[in-house]
Design an enzyme around this catalytic site. Sequence first.
Site, PDB file in Angstrom:
ATOM      1  CB  SER A  96      -0.960  -0.050   1.192  1.00 40.00           C
ATOM      2  OG  SER A  96      -2.006   0.871   1.044  1.00 40.00           O
ATOM      3  CG  HIS A 229      -5.953  -2.384   0.710  1.00 43.36           C
ATOM      4  ND1 HIS A 229      -5.362  -1.969  -0.466  1.00 43.36           N
ATOM      5  CD2 HIS A 229      -5.295  -1.720   1.705  1.00 43.36           C
ATOM      6  CE1 HIS A 229      -4.406  -1.089  -0.206  1.00 43.36           C
ATOM      7  NE2 HIS A 229      -4.344  -0.928   1.103  1.00 43.36           N
TER       8      HIS A 229
END
Length: 257
Positions: A96, A229
């Site tokens: 991320s 995610h």
Amino acid sequence: MSSSSVDEGLWCRRFHPAPDAGDRLVCFPHAGGSASFYFPVASALSPAVDVLAVQYPGRQDRRTEAGIDTIGELADNVVDALRPWTDRPLTFFGHSMGALVAFEVARRLEDQGVAPLRLFASGRRAPSRYRDENVHQRDDDGIVSELKTLSGTDARVLGDEEMLRMVLPALRCDYRAIETYRCEPGAVLNSPVTAIVGDEDPKTSLEEALAWEDHTRGGFDLQVLPGGHFYLTDQQTEVMRLLGDHFASTAVSGRAS
């Protein structure tokens, strides 16, 4: 080893030192994340690979320090901290926000003649792909809502008001860094890039992950794994296989040379 203008002991964590390893993996955490997120990686790869995990200011043992709210400044500090660790080939893994920090660190190191063997860019769209996001401008409840949506924060933290108050300043700072980041036009690595994305990641589409190819001259591949995610919490075995294959290939290349 060259001297550094920052204290590398603050920035780099070495949970399982591997002094005889031929390769070094540097891991970069996500927004709000800490070096300890990569403890299992260090445990799994040692002693074949020496694993460093970056610790950003504003969290855990650095929680009293002011956070850094730009990717560029974070990268500059990490480059300084990594200088004593460039005596072995480096591989980067960033998840991320960590993927962007790793990319900018790799760019700076390449300019200094230290090219990472590969960048693993996990759970993040390519540096040149932007979305209009404003999490850092939300109130505390809005940031907590984002965390719950992504399922990337320990449920014990989300349910503990005191712990939340401790981590929210760092989170807001991290979100400001990633949401205001703009990649320098034409920024490209010589190092190869492997992009990894969950097939249900609301933050990174397959097209946005594929765009990492535009940022390397050194070869590109995309790995799609089941999950959202934070796919890597459920896909640790597969992630470790990808890393293991990479380091096995570097070992073969080293013997061949």
